[in-house]
Design a protein around this motif. Structure first.
Motif, PDB file in Angstrom:
ATOM      1  N   MET A  15      67.927   2.586  31.007  1.00 39.03           N
ATOM      2  CA  MET A  15      68.075   3.515  29.818  1.00 39.03           C
ATOM      3  C   MET A  15      67.240   3.503  28.762  1.00 39.03           C
ATOM      4  SD  MET A  15      71.491   5.587  30.445  1.00 39.03           S
ATOM      5  CE  MET A  15      71.391   6.861  29.451  1.00 39.03           C
ATOM      6  N   ALA A  16      67.333   2.098  28.348  1.00 40.91           N
ATOM      7  CA  ALA A  16      66.728   1.749  27.006  1.00 40.91           C
ATOM      8  C   ALA A  16      65.222   1.562  27.231  1.00 40.91           C
ATOM      9  CB  ALA A  16      67.194   0.284  26.574  1.00 40.91           C
ATOM     10  N   PHE A  17      64.722   1.293  28.460  1.00 43.53           N
ATOM     11  CA  PHE A  17      63.452   1.126  28.792  1.00 43.53           C
ATOM     12  C   PHE A  17      62.576   2.764  28.657  1.00 43.53           C
ATOM     13  CE2 PHE A  17      60.089   1.048  32.210  1.00 43.53           C
ATOM     14  CZ  PHE A  17      59.131   0.452  31.601  1.00 43.53           C
ATOM     15  N   SER A  18      63.549   3.440  29.450  1.00 44.70           N
ATOM     16  CA  SER A  18      63.321   5.141  29.445  1.00 44.70           C
ATOM     17  C   SER A  18      63.087   5.646  28.207  1.00 44.70           C
ATOM     18  CB  SER A  18      64.066   5.775  30.201  1.00 44.70           C
ATOM     19  OG  SER A  18      63.967   7.051  30.327  1.00 44.70           O
ATOM     20  N   LEU A  19      64.004   5.337  27.005  1.00 40.49           N
ATOM     21  CA  LEU A  19      63.908   6.014  25.769  1.00 40.49           C
ATOM     22  C   LEU A  19      62.737   5.248  24.932  1.00 40.49           C
ATOM     23  CD1 LEU A  19      67.672   5.731  24.728  1.00 40.49           C
ATOM     24  CD2 LEU A  19      66.507   7.460  25.361  1.00 40.49           C
ATOM     25  N   GLY A  20      62.294   4.094  25.272  1.00 40.07           N
ATOM     26  CA  GLY A  20      61.290   3.195  24.573  1.00 40.07           C
ATOM     27  C   GLY A  20      60.108   3.977  24.896  1.00 40.07           C
ATOM     28  N   ILE A  21      59.992   4.105  26.300  1.00 45.18           N
ATOM     29  CA  ILE A  21      58.666   5.002  26.804  1.00 45.18           C
ATOM     30  C   ILE A  21      58.612   6.101  26.116  1.00 45.18           C
ATOM     31  CG2 ILE A  21      57.551   6.025  28.976  1.00 45.18           C
ATOM     32  CD1 ILE A  21      58.625   3.642  30.598  1.00 45.18           C
ATOM     33  N   ASP A  22      59.553   7.058  26.156  1.00 46.04           N
ATOM     34  CA  ASP A  22      59.807   8.418  25.505  1.00 46.04           C
ATOM     35  C   ASP A  22      59.228   8.406  23.700  1.00 46.04           C
ATOM     36  OD1 ASP A  22      60.144   9.760  27.859  1.00 46.04           O
ATOM     37  OD2 ASP A  22      62.205  10.159  27.421  1.00 46.04           O
ATOM     38  N   ILE A  23      59.972   7.530  23.369  1.00 49.17           N
ATOM     39  CA  ILE A  23      59.402   7.332  21.842  1.00 49.17           C
ATOM     40  C   ILE A  23      58.006   6.898  21.778  1.00 49.17           C
ATOM     41  CG2 ILE A  23      60.085   6.072  19.937  1.00 49.17           C
ATOM     42  CD1 ILE A  23      63.077   5.993  20.834  1.00 49.17           C
ATOM     43  N   PHE A  24      57.517   6.070  22.473  1.00 50.97           N
ATOM     44  CA  PHE A  24      56.253   5.529  22.633  1.00 50.97           C
ATOM     45  C   PHE A  24      55.318   6.555  22.890  1.00 50.97           C
ATOM     46  CE2 PHE A  24      52.251   3.691  24.426  1.00 50.97           C
ATOM     47  CZ  PHE A  24      51.813   2.724  23.622  1.00 50.97           C
ATOM     48  N   GLN A  25      55.743   7.698  23.679  1.00 52.47           N
ATOM     49  CA  GLN A  25      54.966   8.801  23.741  1.00 52.47           C
ATOM     50  C   GLN A  25      54.630   9.706  22.876  1.00 52.47           C
ATOM     51  OE1 GLN A  25      56.306  10.496  27.519  1.00 52.47           O
ATOM     52  NE2 GLN A  25      55.201   9.089  28.793  1.00 52.47           N
ATOM     53  N   GLY A  26      55.666   9.621  21.852  1.00 62.04           N
ATOM     54  CA  GLY A  26      55.667  10.535  20.514  1.00 62.04           C
ATOM     55  C   GLY A  26      56.982  11.352  20.451  1.00 62.04           C
ATOM     56  N   PHE A  27      57.862  11.381  21.370  1.00 58.32           N
ATOM     57  CA  PHE A  27      59.392  12.126  21.323  1.00 58.32           C
ATOM     58  C   PHE A  27      60.027  11.528  20.236  1.00 58.32           C
ATOM     59  CE2 PHE A  27      58.035  12.863  25.899  1.00 58.32           C
ATOM     60  CZ  PHE A  27      58.153  13.969  25.879  1.00 58.32           C
ATOM     61  N   ASP A  28      60.719  12.486  19.444  1.00 52.18           N
ATOM     62  CA  ASP A  28      61.632  11.896  18.706  1.00 52.18           C
ATOM     63  C   ASP A  28      63.224  11.282  19.306  1.00 52.18           C
ATOM     64  OD1 ASP A  28      62.511  14.318  19.310  1.00 52.18           O
ATOM     65  OD2 ASP A  28      63.449  14.958  17.469  1.00 52.18           O
ATOM     66  N   VAL A  29      63.593  10.659  18.747  1.00 54.15           N
ATOM     67  CA  VAL A  29      65.181   9.860  19.301  1.00 54.15           C
ATOM     68  C   VAL A  29      65.617  11.013  19.925  1.00 54.15           C
ATOM     69  CG1 VAL A  29      66.708   8.529  18.992  1.00 54.15           C
ATOM     70  CG2 VAL A  29      64.822   8.173  17.779  1.00 54.15           C
ATOM     71  N   SER A  30      66.198  12.030  19.621  1.00 53.15           N
ATOM     72  CA  SER A  30      67.015  13.018  20.084  1.00 53.15           C
ATOM     73  C   SER A  30      66.558  13.719  21.333  1.00 53.15           C
ATOM     74  CB  SER A  30      67.217  14.158  19.138  1.00 53.15           C
ATOM     75  OG  SER A  30      66.100  15.043  18.842  1.00 53.15           O
ATOM     76  N   GLN A  31      65.314  14.057  21.263  1.00 52.35           N
ATOM     77  CA  GLN A  31      64.658  14.554  22.501  1.00 52.35           C
ATOM     78  C   GLN A  31      64.281  13.526  23.526  1.00 52.35           C
ATOM     79  OE1 GLN A  31      63.720  17.789  23.116  1.00 52.35           O
ATOM     80  NE2 GLN A  31      63.097  16.976  25.112  1.00 52.35           N
ATOM     81  N   ALA A  32      64.318  12.266  23.168  1.00 52.66           N
ATOM     82  CA  ALA A  32      64.515  10.939  24.195  1.00 52.66           C
ATOM     83  C   ALA A  32      65.636  11.013  24.802  1.00 52.66           C
ATOM     84  CB  ALA A  32      63.822   9.541  23.701  1.00 52.66           C
ATOM     85  N   LEU A  33      66.828  10.818  24.029  1.00 48.36           N
ATOM     86  CA  LEU A  33      68.097  10.962  24.401  1.00 48.36           C
ATOM     87  C   LEU A  33      68.239  11.994  25.499  1.00 48.36           C
ATOM     88  CD1 LEU A  33      70.283   9.797  21.458  1.00 48.36           C
ATOM     89  CD2 LEU A  33      69.591   8.593  23.662  1.00 48.36           C
ATOM     90  N   TYR A  34      68.000  13.214  24.940  1.00 45.42           N
ATOM     91  CA  TYR A  34      68.009  14.439  25.965  1.00 45.42           C
ATOM     92  C   TYR A  34      67.218  14.230  27.445  1.00 45.42           C
ATOM     93  CZ  TYR A  34      67.760  19.443  27.809  1.00 45.42           C
ATOM     94  OH  TYR A  34      68.040  20.281  28.594  1.00 45.42           O
ATOM     95  N   ASN A  35      66.136  13.680  27.502  1.00 44.89           N
ATOM     96  CA  ASN A  35      65.481  13.478  28.714  1.00 44.89           C
ATOM     97  C   ASN A  35      66.238  12.436  29.408  1.00 44.89           C
ATOM     98  OD1 ASN A  35      63.492  15.058  27.905  1.00 44.89           O
ATOM     99  ND2 ASN A  35      61.958  13.584  27.067  1.00 44.89           N
ATOM    100  N   ALA A  36      66.740  11.549  28.890  1.00 44.67           N
ATOM    101  CA  ALA A  36      67.462  10.457  29.482  1.00 44.67           C
ATOM    102  C   ALA A  36      68.696  10.826  30.104  1.00 44.67           C
ATOM    103  CB  ALA A  36      67.949   9.327  28.621  1.00 44.67           C
TER     104      ALA A  36
END
Length: 66
Positions: A15-36
């Motif tokens: 999940m941390a890896f997935s969040l890191g990839i989402d944040i690296f792609q430009g999503f904010d933290v709340s959107q990255a958590l929602y995607n997870a």
């Protein structure tokens, strides 16, 4: 107990890896958590029942063999 700890550790790392990839792609933290957690939001009632059924038997198995 070790199996459960290792499973939770692997899930946390993935999940941390997935969040890191989402944040690296430009999503904010709340959107990255929602995607997870979004795969669990689209599950039907029957799928949720099976998920909790398997989780219940997993915990029951841990309780019986401890």
């Amino acid at each position: 107990m070790k199996i459960m700890a290792i499973s939770l550790l692997i899930m946390g790392c993935l999940m941390a890896f997935s969040l890191g990839i989402d944040i690296f792609q430009g999503f904010d933290v709340s959107q990255a958590l929602y995607n997870a957690v979004s795969p669990f939001r689209v599950m039907e009632v029957a799928e949720l029942f099976v998920l909790f059924f398997f989780f219940f038997f997993f915990l029951l198995n841990l309780y019986i063999f401890l």
